[in-house]
Structure formats: structure tokens, C-alpha cells
Design a protein around this motif. Structure first.
Motif, PDB file in Angstrom:
ATOM      1  N   GLY A  89       0.816  -1.204   0.000  1.00 12.75           N
ATOM      2  CA  GLY A  89       0.000   0.000   0.000  1.00 12.75           C
ATOM      3  C   GLY A  89       0.849   1.253   0.000  1.00 12.75           C
ATOM      4  N   LEU A  90       0.189   2.401  -0.027  1.00 15.94           N
ATOM      5  CA  LEU A  90       0.889   3.679   0.033  1.00 15.94           C
ATOM      6  C   LEU A  90       0.522   4.385   1.323  1.00 15.94           C
ATOM      7  N   GLU A 147      -0.142  14.085 -12.655  1.00 15.76           N
ATOM      8  CA  GLU A 147      -1.034  13.013 -13.091  1.00 15.76           C
ATOM      9  C   GLU A 147      -0.235  11.774 -13.489  1.00 15.76           C
ATOM     10  N   SER A 148       0.922  11.980 -14.118  1.00 16.31           N
ATOM     11  CA  SER A 148       1.784  10.851 -14.483  1.00 16.31           C
ATOM     12  C   SER A 148       2.314  10.152 -13.237  1.00 16.31           C
ATOM     13  N   LEU A 149       2.644  10.938 -12.207  1.00 16.43           N
ATOM     14  CA  LEU A 149       3.117  10.352 -10.954  1.00 16.43           C
ATOM     15  C   LEU A 149       2.021   9.506 -10.306  1.00 16.43           C
ATOM     16  N   ARG A 189      -4.638  12.619  -1.133  1.00 15.82           N
ATOM     17  CA  ARG A 189      -6.011  12.244  -0.805  1.00 15.82           C
ATOM     18  C   ARG A 189      -6.518  11.132  -1.721  1.00 15.82           C
ATOM     19  N   HIS A 190      -6.148  11.206  -2.987  1.00 19.12           N
ATOM     20  CA  HIS A 190      -6.619  10.230  -3.954  1.00 19.12           C
ATOM     21  C   HIS A 190      -5.687   9.019  -4.075  1.00 19.12           C
ATOM     22  N   LEU A 191      -4.531   9.101  -3.497  1.00 21.14           N
ATOM     23  CA  LEU A 191      -3.516   8.070  -3.702  1.00 21.14           C
ATOM     24  C   LEU A 191      -3.231   7.253  -2.450  1.00 21.14           C
ATOM     25  N   GLY A 192      -3.299   7.895  -1.292  1.00 22.33           N
ATOM     26  CA  GLY A 192      -2.895   7.240  -0.056  1.00 22.33           C
ATOM     27  C   GLY A 192      -3.890   6.195   0.424  1.00 22.33           C
ATOM     28  N   ASP A 193      -3.371   5.118   0.974  1.00 21.54           N
ATOM     29  CA  ASP A 193      -4.192   4.101   1.633  1.00 21.54           C
ATOM     30  C   ASP A 193      -4.248   4.361   3.134  1.00 21.54           C
ATOM     31  N   MET A 238      -6.336   6.819   5.133  1.00 23.15           N
ATOM     32  CA  MET A 238      -6.361   8.113   4.467  1.00 23.15           C
ATOM     33  C   MET A 238      -7.792   8.542   4.183  1.00 23.15           C
ATOM     34  N   GLN A 239      -8.646   7.616   3.809  1.00 17.57           N
ATOM     35  CA  GLN A 239     -10.026   7.951   3.492  1.00 17.57           C
ATOM     36  C   GLN A 239     -10.736   8.576   4.686  1.00 17.57           C
ATOM     37  N   ASP A 240     -10.462   8.047   5.880  1.00 17.35           N
ATOM     38  CA  ASP A 240     -11.104   8.587   7.077  1.00 17.35           C
ATOM     39  C   ASP A 240     -10.688  10.035   7.319  1.00 17.35           C
ATOM     40  N   LEU A 241      -9.397  10.330   7.124  1.00 17.72           N
ATOM     41  CA  LEU A 241      -8.930  11.700   7.297  1.00 17.72           C
ATOM     42  C   LEU A 241      -9.502  12.609   6.216  1.00 17.72           C
TER      43      LEU A 241
END
Length: 249
Positions: A40-41, A180-182, A207-211, A227-230
Motif C-alpha cells: 500500500g501507500l 497526473e503521471s506520478l 487524498r486520492h492516492l494514499g491508503d 487516508m479515506q477517514d482523514l
């Protein structure tokens, strides 16, 4: 919440327990407890000077922990030399990027491929995300833009399969198209079970990348969770970070 201890997790690839780091007379890390799940990230957030970069550098052995333990795949690495840590499958992309400016893009990646010639298939996979590297393959890396240099730094870290990436502020100063490439590259790495520990200030990016996320303050982890909870809790964002992620979209 200072001194928060995360519970050990059997699926963690990296675990820090009560890690302290002194740099000269300064006590930077003051009992860091951090768990990075496998595949995960994990995002490491916090104000400037909170200890985020010091955490990455301590994991990598560039600075020695003065107390505590760091385990990678269950093996203690806190007293290992940086080259040995790298050989275990950990790659580090510092904020400074640390590329060889006088060498070409090709030569930079060739030096990073320690286990032999570069794999053509993997190289094409990297070009898919960072096509500018193919275009400037024989150019001195020092002549590239800041965003292109960041591509070189990340490509160096992933030119061979790594089990864990430590990445410090990868989007700093980058154009949205490169960001976006990253995102695409990091998502693909996760799909291939590469674990990532990312220090970042671009909240919309993470926000869109972290688990999972961990927040540092004064050399300690003061919050850890999904991350989603935060991202969905503006009250928690204000409490821990003094801002709202929604204001950074």
C-alpha cells in the motif's frame, strides 16, 4: 496524542518502534512509532520541521537512530549501512532528487540498475509514464526542467523492482500534467505490490492516492489511520493539520 504507538500488524513491511534520532545537539525524532502496510501507500504528513524527512533518512541509514528499532520484513535494519539497506530492496527518492547532472538520462538509470543491464520491458513501462525521459534519453540530466529531473529521480528508484519506496515531496513545483503521471505510476507500483512511504504536502494528490496516513508533530506520530477517514473528516483535518483538505483541491 503524542507518543502514539501503532499496533504491530502482521502485514506490515516496515515498522518503526520508539525511534529517536539526534542530529548534533538536536533531538529530532522523539519516539516515532510507524507501521507501513505491505503493498500500500502510506502518506506521512506534518508541518515543516516536524521530522518527516529525518524519518526517511533514518530508515535509509543516512542518519543513525540513537534509540529504538526499525524492522524491514521483520529484520532489524537500524544499525545497517545505507548500501546494505538498499540491497534489501528499499529505494529512496530525496527531495533534492540527487541525480547526476553531468550524466545523461540513460547513464543515470544505468548506474541505478545494480543487478545488471536494464530490462527493456521495464524501461518501456517507465517511458509509458514519463515519455520525456525517452525523448531526452541522451541529454545531460542537468539540462532538464525540474519536473523532468524528478522523473529521472523516480525512474532511478524503480528501474529495478523494489519492495519499498521512500519518496520525499515528489510533486513539489511540478506541473499538473506531470503530477497526473506520478499518480498513474504510483498506482501501478501498488498494483504490483510495491509498498510506498510518501512525504508530501500536496493534499489533493495524497487524498486520492494514499491508503493509510500518519501525521507527525514535534518528532512524534500523533495520528495514524486510513487516508479515506482523514479525507472525509474536516474536523479531524483542522485539529491535526490546521487546514481542510477540501481547500486544497
Amino acid at each position: 496524542m503524542s507518543g502514539l504507538v501503532q499496533e504491530a500488524h502482521p502485514s506490515a513491511i516496515l515498522e518503526l518502534e520508539n525511534v529517536h534520532t539526534h542530529i548534533g545537539e538536536y533531538h529530532i525524532l522523539q519516539g516515532v512509532n510507524l507501521s507501513v502496510p505491505r503493498g500500500g501507500l502510506t502518506v506521512l504528513l506534518g508541518r515543516n520541521g516536524a521530522g518527516k524527512t529525518t524519518t526517511l533518512r533514518t530508515i535509509m541509514g543516512l542518519w543513525q537512530a540513537s534509540q529504538g528499532s526499525i524492522h524491514f520484513h521483520g529484520q532489524a535494519i537500524q544499525n545497517r549501512a545505507t548500501p546494505e539497506i538498499a540491497r534489501k530492496g528499499i529505494a529512496y527518492v530525496p527531495e533534492s532528487m540527487a541525480i547526476f547532472s553531468d550524466l545523461t538520462v540513460k547513464e543515470n538509470l544505468h548506474l541505478a540498475a545494480r543487478n545488471g543491464p536494464m530490462d527493456p520491458a521495464r524501461l518501456e513501462w517507465i517511458f509509458n509514464f514519463f515519455p520525456a525521459l525517452k525523448k531526452f534519453w541522451n541529454y545531460p540530466a542537468g539540462n532538464l526542467s525540474g519536473g523532468q529531473k524528478q522523473m529521472v529521480a523516480i525512474a532511478r528508484a524503480i528501474i529495478e523492482p523494489r519492495q519499498l519506496l521512500l519518496v520525499d515531496e515528489p510533486t513539489k513545483g511540478l506541473a499538473p500534467a506531470i503530477i497526473e503521471s506520478l499518480i498513474a505510476a504510483f498506482n501501478d507500483l501498488k498494483k504490483n505490490q510495491t509498498s510506498i512511504l510518501l512525504v508530501e504536502q500536496n493534499f489533493n494528490f495524497v487524498r486520492h492516492l494514499g491508503d493509510t496516513v500518519a501525521i507527525m508533530d514535534d518528532g512524534r506520530i500523533v495520528h495514524a489511520g486510513r487516508m479515506q477517514d482523514l479525507a472525509e473528516n474536516e474536523e479531524l483535518q483542522q485539529k491535526l493539520l490546521g487546514l481542510s483538505l477540501s481547500s486544497h483541491q
